[in-house]
Design an enzyme around this catalytic site. Structure first.
Site, short mmCIF file in Angstrom:
data_model
loop_
_atom_site.label_atom_id
_atom_site.label_comp_id
_atom_site.label_asym_id
_atom_site.label_seq_id
_atom_site.Cartn_x
_atom_site.Cartn_y
_atom_site.Cartn_z
N GLY A 71 0.82 -1.21 0.00
CA GLY A 71 0.00 0.00 0.00
C GLY A 71 0.85 1.26 0.00
O GLY A 71 0.52 2.25 -0.65
N ASN A 150 -8.04 3.51 8.97
CA ASN A 150 -7.51 2.27 9.56
C ASN A 150 -7.77 2.16 11.05
O ASN A 150 -7.86 1.06 11.59
CB ASN A 150 -6.01 2.13 9.28
CG ASN A 150 -5.24 3.41 9.49
OD1 ASN A 150 -5.57 4.45 8.92
ND2 ASN A 150 -4.23 3.36 10.33
N GLN A 180 -7.78 0.19 3.46
CA GLN A 180 -8.67 -0.38 4.49
C GLN A 180 -10.10 -0.57 4.00
O GLN A 180 -10.94 -1.10 4.74
CB GLN A 180 -8.67 0.51 5.75
CG GLN A 180 -7.35 0.50 6.50
CD GLN A 180 -7.03 -0.84 7.17
OE1 GLN A 180 -7.89 -1.72 7.30
NE2 GLN A 180 -5.79 -1.00 7.59
N SER A 200 -3.55 -2.95 -0.77
CA SER A 200 -2.45 -3.77 -0.24
C SER A 200 -2.98 -5.16 0.07
O SER A 200 -3.95 -5.30 0.83
CB SER A 200 -1.95 -3.10 1.04
OG SER A 200 -0.95 -3.90 1.63
N GLY A 201 -2.35 -6.19 -0.51
CA GLY A 201 -2.88 -7.54 -0.39
C GLY A 201 -3.02 -8.07 1.02
O GLY A 201 -3.98 -8.80 1.32
N HIS A 202 -2.08 -7.70 1.90
CA HIS A 202 -2.11 -8.34 3.23
C HIS A 202 -3.25 -7.87 4.11
O HIS A 202 -3.44 -8.40 5.20
CB HIS A 202 -0.74 -8.20 3.93
CG HIS A 202 -0.43 -6.84 4.47
ND1 HIS A 202 -0.54 -6.54 5.81
CD2 HIS A 202 0.01 -5.72 3.87
CE1 HIS A 202 -0.16 -5.27 5.99
NE2 HIS A 202 0.17 -4.76 4.84
N THR A 238 11.54 -7.62 -12.02
CA THR A 238 10.93 -8.89 -12.42
C THR A 238 9.68 -9.15 -11.59
O THR A 238 9.70 -9.01 -10.37
CB THR A 238 11.95 -10.03 -12.24
OG1 THR A 238 13.09 -9.72 -13.04
CG2 THR A 238 11.37 -11.37 -12.68
N CYS A 326 1.84 0.90 12.56
CA CYS A 326 3.06 1.67 12.29
C CYS A 326 3.40 2.61 13.43
O CYS A 326 4.53 3.04 13.57
CB CYS A 326 2.90 2.48 11.02
SG CYS A 326 2.44 1.47 9.65
N1 PLP Z 1 -2.98 2.93 4.11
C1 PLP Z 1 -3.70 2.50 5.15
C2 PLP Z 1 -5.02 3.11 5.44
C3 PLP Z 1 -3.21 1.45 5.95
O1 PLP Z 1 -3.92 1.02 6.98
C4 PLP Z 1 -1.93 0.91 5.65
C5 PLP Z 1 -1.36 -0.16 6.51
O2 PLP Z 1 -1.71 -0.32 7.64
C6 PLP Z 1 -1.24 1.40 4.55
C7 PLP Z 1 -1.79 2.41 3.80
C8 PLP Z 1 0.11 0.87 4.18
O3 PLP Z 1 0.01 -0.40 3.59
P1 PLP Z 1 1.29 -1.35 3.52
O4 PLP Z 1 1.55 -1.85 4.89
O5 PLP Z 1 0.91 -2.45 2.59
O6 PLP Z 1 2.39 -0.52 2.97
#
Ligand code: PLP
Length: 395
Positions: A71, A150, A180, A200-202, A238, A326
């Site tokens: 993301g 988030n 989110q 973001s995949g995770h 790649t 974070c």
């Molecule tokens: N944007 C939001 C709203 C998020 O919650 C997050 C991750 O918590 C991100 C961006 C960043 O994503 P990534 O961890 O895949 O870089």
């Protein structure tokens, strides 16, 4: 035993995603750009994942999908790309409650001479649209707003905002952080004025290390990573075939699970939330009740420390969070809750619970059973006994 209620931080990889990925980590390891027959399966797998992401985004064409690593990369590519393509415009609008991957970039851009306006939110976490309208000017290169927050799960009306932006300045580009909102809302981007959107995949049961950026076909931006011709020259390196495959499968599964998300996950979230608010006298909801993604609840426990709550919950096997992953390493209160004006008394004791398709009724019942005792223990140690007694008696 792990009761995982921190799905806005990351999610468990779906077994069906992993199963589809495994062949590309084992026998099908060819570089998709090579000329021999062996690489055909890899390149076809990428094409299929791109088609799956096109459907997920509700894009017009596969050409609007660029695979990235996360993301944060998607956001950086969108923001830096729009500014590089519009060098004569120096004004940006964003919100006070964006994710760090966006806010920290804007702070850097301010040091480089960009003018950045940060739009505020009300006590329910909702955006001040009038303030946003007033800020758009001829010099505005970019508006950048998340779809869902988030920390609180609050949804911003980005489709309406996109129309407002284009009516005030058709040249201003609109980037939406969709990280989110993925799997929790229907994007249907082709029917909107949104120019760019990152995921973001995770966050929706694909592995960490894969993401995507939607770039509307008439929006021209330069690549962030320059080198080889991959992704039509838009993102060198790649291709990460297994993870791209996983992202595509996860996106399809998320679309299929959307109804479950909006009904069953919401039901479990509401059960947890109302249960806590009923059983714990110093609990308060930190967001709007209705305008939220269905999996998130942010609750403030007044006059106690969130970190202590998390440690006690962790001892019971329950994972939750006191802010975004974070920033949770720091004891700074959340910038999102501060922007909402959450009272000082609840700011340090706020906990985010976020559910997923793997959350069970038993897990919610267990949490509801254990949490009041945890809070009681911590309340007894609080130096704010008079205030707590007052709160207890006023309920
Ligand atoms: N944007 C939001 C709203 C998020 O919650 C997050 C991750 O918590 C991100 C961006 C960043 O994503 P990534 O961890 O895949 O870089």
């Amino acid at each position: 035993m792990v009761i995982y209620l921190d799905n806005n931080a990351t999610t468990k990889v779906d077994k069906r995603v992993l199963d589809e990925m495994l062949p590309y980590l084992e026998d099908e390891y060819a570089n998709p750009s090579s000329m021999y027959q062996f690489s055909v399966k890899s390149s076809k797998a990428i094409a299929q994942a791109r088609a799956q992401m096109k459907d997920f985004f509700g894009a017009k064409s596969e050409r609007e999908v660029i695979f990235t690593s996360c993301g944060s990369e998607s956001a950086n590519m969108a923001i830096k790309g729009v500014l590089a393509a519009n060098k004569n415009k120096r004004h940006i609008i964003t919100t006070k409650v964006e994710h760090a991957c966006v806010l920290n970039l804007y702070q850097t851009l301010e040091k480089q001479g960009y003018e950045v306006d940060y739009i505020g939110v009300n006590s329910s976490g909702e955006l001040d649209i009038e303030e946003l309208k007033e800020k758009i000017k001829p010099d505005t290169a970019l508006v950048s707003i998340m779809w869902a927050n988030n920390e609180t799960g609050v949804i911003f009306p980005v489709k309406e905002i996109a129309d407002i932006i284009k009516s005030k300045n058709p040249e201003t580009k609109f980037f939406v952080d969709g990280v989110q909102a993925s799997g929790k809302l229907d994007f249907d981007l082709k029917s909107t004025n949104i120019d760019l959107l990152g995921v973001s995949g995770h966050k929706f049961h694909a592995p960490k290390g894969i993401g995507a950026l939607y770039v509307k076909s008439d929006v021209i931006i330069p690549p962030l990573i320059v080198g080889g011709h991959q992704e039509r020259g838009m993102r060198a390196g790649t291709e990460n075939v297994p993870y791209i495959v996983g992202l595509g499968v996860a996106a399809t599964l998320a679309q299929d699970a959307l109804k479950y998300e909006l009904t069953e996950i919401k039901r479990l979230r509401d059960k947890l939330e109302t249960g806590i608010l009923k059983r714990v006298f110093n609990a308060r909801l930190n967001s709007s009740i209705s305008n939220r993604v269905p999996n998130t609840s942010n609750i403030g426990f007044e006059y106690i420390e969130g970190e202590l709550i998390l440690l006690h919950l962790s001892d019971l096997g329950i994972c939750a969070s006191s802010g975004s992953a974070c920033t949770s390493g720091s004891l700074e209160p959340s910038h999102v809750l501060r922007a909402m004006g959450v009272p000082f008394t609840a700011l340090h004791g706020s906990i985010r619970f976020s559910l997923s398709r793997y959350t069970t009724e038993e897990e919610i019942d267990y949490t509801l059973d254990k949490l009041p005792g945890v809070i009681d223990k911590i309340v007894n140690l609080s130096p704010y006994q008079d205030e707590l007694n007052h709160l207890r008696n006023s309920k």
